[in-house]
Design an enzyme around this catalytic site. Structure first.
Site, PDB file in Angstrom:
ATOM      1  N   ASP A   1       0.821  -1.227   0.000  1.00  0.00           N
ATOM      2  CA  ASP A   1       0.000   0.000   0.000  1.00  0.00           C
ATOM      3  C   ASP A   1       0.851   1.271   0.000  1.00  0.00           C
ATOM      4  O   ASP A   1       0.461   2.296   0.546  1.00  0.00           O
ATOM      5  CB  ASP A   1      -0.962   0.023   1.206  1.00  0.00           C
ATOM      6  CG  ASP A   1      -1.789  -1.239   1.288  1.00  0.00           C
ATOM      7  OD1 ASP A   1      -2.259  -1.668   0.232  1.00  0.00           O
ATOM      8  OD2 ASP A   1      -1.934  -1.789   2.391  1.00  0.00           O
TER       9      ASP A   1
ATOM     10  N   LYS B   1       2.052   2.060  -5.216  1.00  0.00           N
ATOM     11  CA  LYS B   1       2.710   1.572  -6.445  1.00  0.00           C
ATOM     12  C   LYS B   1       1.844   1.794  -7.676  1.00  0.00           C
ATOM     13  O   LYS B   1       2.363   2.063  -8.754  1.00  0.00           O
ATOM     14  CB  LYS B   1       3.013   0.069  -6.314  1.00  0.00           C
ATOM     15  CG  LYS B   1       4.028  -0.256  -5.230  1.00  0.00           C
ATOM     16  CD  LYS B   1       4.262  -1.749  -5.112  1.00  0.00           C
ATOM     17  CE  LYS B   1       3.090  -2.509  -4.537  1.00  0.00           C
ATOM     18  NZ  LYS B   1       2.744  -2.190  -3.140  1.00  0.00           N
TER      19      LYS B   1
ATOM     20  N   GLY C   1      -4.215  -4.510  -4.455  1.00  0.00           N
ATOM     21  CA  GLY C   1      -5.209  -3.507  -4.845  1.00  0.00           C
ATOM     22  C   GLY C   1      -4.462  -2.276  -5.301  1.00  0.00           C
ATOM     23  O   GLY C   1      -4.050  -1.468  -4.479  1.00  0.00           O
TER      24      GLY C   1
ATOM     25  N   THR D   1       2.677 -12.419   3.208  1.00  0.00           N
ATOM     26  CA  THR D   1       1.936 -13.099   2.154  1.00  0.00           C
ATOM     27  C   THR D   1       2.760 -14.319   1.727  1.00  0.00           C
ATOM     28  O   THR D   1       3.797 -14.612   2.338  1.00  0.00           O
ATOM     29  CB  THR D   1       1.603 -12.141   0.989  1.00  0.00           C
ATOM     30  OG1 THR D   1       0.673 -12.793   0.126  1.00  0.00           O
ATOM     31  CG2 THR D   1       2.839 -11.696   0.228  1.00  0.00           C
TER      32      THR D   1
ATOM     33  N   GLY E   1     -11.140  -3.245   2.213  1.00  0.00           N
ATOM     34  CA  GLY E   1     -11.770  -2.110   2.878  1.00  0.00           C
ATOM     35  C   GLY E   1     -11.387  -1.990   4.353  1.00  0.00           C
ATOM     36  O   GLY E   1     -11.858  -1.095   5.048  1.00  0.00           O
ATOM     37  N   ARG E   2     -10.508  -2.883   4.828  1.00  0.00           N
ATOM     38  CA  ARG E   2     -10.132  -2.829   6.256  1.00  0.00           C
ATOM     39  C   ARG E   2      -9.349  -1.553   6.556  1.00  0.00           C
ATOM     40  O   ARG E   2      -8.526  -1.119   5.741  1.00  0.00           O
ATOM     41  CB  ARG E   2      -9.225  -4.017   6.610  1.00  0.00           C
ATOM     42  CG  ARG E   2      -9.939  -5.342   6.602  1.00  0.00           C
ATOM     43  CD  ARG E   2      -8.977  -6.472   6.946  1.00  0.00           C
ATOM     44  NE  ARG E   2      -8.031  -6.719   5.863  1.00  0.00           N
ATOM     45  CZ  ARG E   2      -7.044  -7.613   5.930  1.00  0.00           C
ATOM     46  NH1 ARG E   2      -6.852  -8.319   7.032  1.00  0.00           N
ATOM     47  NH2 ARG E   2      -6.245  -7.805   4.914  1.00  0.00           N
TER      48      ARG E   2
ATOM     49  N   LEU F   1       3.373  12.449   0.823  1.00  0.00           N
ATOM     50  CA  LEU F   1       3.997  13.435   1.710  1.00  0.00           C
ATOM     51  C   LEU F   1       2.950  14.429   2.217  1.00  0.00           C
ATOM     52  O   LEU F   1       3.000  14.878   3.363  1.00  0.00           O
ATOM     53  CB  LEU F   1       5.112  14.179   0.971  1.00  0.00           C
ATOM     54  CG  LEU F   1       5.890  15.147   1.845  1.00  0.00           C
ATOM     55  CD1 LEU F   1       6.869  14.398   2.745  1.00  0.00           C
ATOM     56  CD2 LEU F   1       6.645  16.192   1.034  1.00  0.00           C
TER      57      LEU F   1
HETATM   58  P1  IMP Z   1      -2.694 -12.824   1.935  1.00  0.00           P
HETATM   59  O1  IMP Z   1      -1.741 -12.306   0.912  1.00  0.00           O
HETATM   60  O2  IMP Z   1      -4.130 -12.602   1.563  1.00  0.00           O
HETATM   61  O3  IMP Z   1      -2.411 -14.249   2.308  1.00  0.00           O
HETATM   62  O4  IMP Z   1      -2.488 -11.975   3.288  1.00  0.00           O
HETATM   63  C1  IMP Z   1      -1.303 -12.079   4.076  1.00  0.00           C
HETATM   64  C2  IMP Z   1      -0.935 -10.728   4.659  1.00  0.00           C
HETATM   65  O5  IMP Z   1      -0.551  -9.842   3.596  1.00  0.00           O
HETATM   66  C3  IMP Z   1      -2.083 -10.015   5.375  1.00  0.00           C
HETATM   67  O6  IMP Z   1      -1.527  -9.265   6.444  1.00  0.00           O
HETATM   68  C4  IMP Z   1      -2.626  -9.064   4.326  1.00  0.00           C
HETATM   69  O7  IMP Z   1      -3.291  -7.960   4.900  1.00  0.00           O
HETATM   70  C5  IMP Z   1      -1.343  -8.655   3.644  1.00  0.00           C
HETATM   71  N1  IMP Z   1      -1.546  -8.234   2.253  1.00  0.00           N
HETATM   72  C6  IMP Z   1      -1.774  -9.011   1.175  1.00  0.00           C
HETATM   73  N2  IMP Z   1      -1.881  -8.272   0.063  1.00  0.00           N
HETATM   74  C7  IMP Z   1      -1.694  -7.000   0.445  1.00  0.00           C
HETATM   75  C8  IMP Z   1      -1.641  -5.760  -0.288  1.00  0.00           C
HETATM   76  O8  IMP Z   1      -1.787  -5.688  -1.509  1.00  0.00           O
HETATM   77  N3  IMP Z   1      -1.400  -4.649   0.466  1.00  0.00           N
HETATM   78  C9  IMP Z   1      -1.186  -4.701   1.804  1.00  0.00           C
HETATM   79  N4  IMP Z   1      -1.223  -5.835   2.525  1.00  0.00           N
HETATM   80  C10 IMP Z   1      -1.472  -6.975   1.836  1.00  0.00           C
END
Ligand code: IMP
Length: 432
Positions: A20, A23, A47, A244, A307-308, A337
């Protein structure tokens, strides 16, 4: 502005924190200068938000370059592809008038995410008493687990003449695993129908992307490799187990695409001017007070996929330096910034204290990191609205001092500064 792809034909954009970092915007801007945008890892957990002409697009699976007409896009073998998300995303892009399929190339070696994987992802999380990872629920971990266990289903499997039999065999094995969660078997028909629709849409785009990308490079095409998530979510170098399931760091380019290390000319790291994280796990500079709330509200820090609300905190320079070292970052783009515009003072974490010891480097052992107390230095804020600023030298002095301090601490030049989601809210510093 000079086209940097004339000098650096193949460039990577990757996240230096917990994802996040912004990018999507950077890829969209750089895509204007290149011929191809390529995804090499992750899946629809990403996302990537891009905003222009008063519209916002959030891409999960398709490379952000698709929003630039004429560009070629590639989904490499390292991506785990969810046909359901894929079809939804293609549908929404096509209804916005984008021509997608003729420009998209999908690796025949990429693994698939089926509804089974999403079910297991959620069931595993729900079954954990403590220590939930906080996944996106998109089936990422289970699909990569199948890949590593040599039990996965690849795109070449479902392009074969006996594809329906292969799905039935796969589902027979997977349905036994569902029994462990006291879940009824999932009907083969559901998976076969879904894959049938995917084949109908994507068959013409499936190819040996390794060869395609290599040949494109040989022909001198300018390419941008678009990373998903960030360095600290890397399965090896991140804050395991709160990560991840792919290599979000530079290694993911090579395994996820088949390019060799000599084929990458430049690595651009994206850093947010403060830190955020979604999901669980240690986060030493996290702010659970009004300042954290202010960053979340002003920075619109809510997950683009789920949406978290994102957890927010001060900039951590040990993370920046770590990401530079692991990825070989040549230049940094500093994003958001402007979110710091109202701050009276701004803190930067320069190390950690655990008991009587002080550590100046990032600690990648999660249980130790959980005990780390940040060591801060404090800088004055600029308390000025930067939204209309168009050149670096017009930034308030304290803002430039902050940027230059981050640059020193991260030991890498910050070449670009982003002051908001719009393409125009970008300051390019003089580059070599
Ligand atoms: P997963 O990739 O769905 O297995 O999630 C594993 C961890 O990576 C969790 O903490 C997610 O919130 C985080 N995560 C996965 N994809 C993203 C992303 O695109 N941005 C930020 N955090 C992510």
């Amino acid at each position: 502005m000079k086209n940097l792809f004339d000098k650096y034909r193949t460039q990577v954009v990757l996240g230096m924190q917990w994802g996040d970092e912004g990018k999507g915007k950077v890829v969209d801007l750089l895509a204007e200068q290149c011929d191809m945008v390529i995804r090499y890892q992750g899946g629809a957990n990403a996302g990537h938000t891009v905003q222009f002409d008063g519209k916002q697009f959030i891409l999960h699976l398709v490379p952000s370059g698709i929003l630039r007409p004429g560009l070629t896009c590639v989904i490499g073998n390292g991506v785990v592809l969810d046909p359901e998300s894929f079809l939804e995303e293609i549908h929404s892009l096509e209804s916005e008038g984008f021509e997608v399929m003729p420009r998209l190339h999908i690796s025949h070696l990429a693994h698939l995410i089926l509804p089974f994987h999403k079910f297991i992802d959620k069931a595993k999380e729900a079954s954990k008493a403590g220590q939930k990872i906080g996944t996106t629920g998109r089936g990422i971990g289970p699909a990569y687990s199948d890949k590593i266990s040599r039990e996965g289903l690849r795109i070449c499997d479902i392009m074969a003449p006996d594809w329906q039999d292969r799905i039935r065999t796969f589902m027979a094995v997977k349905n036994r695993q569902l029994g462990l969660y006291d879940h009824e078997p999932l009907p083969d028909k559901e998976a076969i129908d879904l894959i049938g629709r995917f084949r109908g849409k994507a068959a013409g785009s499936v190819t040996d992307t390794r060869r395609f990308v290599y040949q494109s490079r040989q022909e001198g095409r300018r390419m941008l490799l678009e990373g998903a998530q960030g360095t600290l979510l890397d399965i090896d170098f991140g804050t395991y187990p709160y990560v991840t399931s792919s290599n979000t760091t530079i290694g993911g380019v090579f395994t996820g695409l088949g390019l060799n290390p000599r084929n990458v000319d430049r690595v651009i790291g994206i850093l947010k001017a403060y830190t955020t994280r979604v999901g669980n796990g240690p986060f030493p500079t996290e702010l659970t007070d009004d300042t954290g709330e202010h960053l979340r509200e002003k920075g619109h820090e809510f997950g683009a996929t789920t949406g978290r609300p994102r957890r927010c905190g001060w900039f951590d320079a040990t993370i920046g330096r770590y990401a530079v070292q692991v990825n070989g970052v040549d230049a940094i783009v500093l994003t958001k910034l402007d979110v710091l515009d109202n701050m009276e003072t701004i803190k930067i974490c320069t190390g950690y204290r655990i008991g009587d010891s002080v550590f100046t480097e990032f600690i990648n052992d999660c249980s130790m990191l959980a005990q780390a107390e940040p060591v801060y230095e404090t800088m004055p804020g600029w308390q000025t609205d930067t939204s209309d600023i168009k050149t670096y030298r017009d930034l308030p002095g304290p803002a430039r001092a902050y940027i230059e301090r981050l640059e020193t601490l991260c030991e890498t030049p910050i070449e670009t500064v982003s002051l908001g989601p719009a393409r125009s809210a970008t300051l390019w510093r003089a580059v070599a």
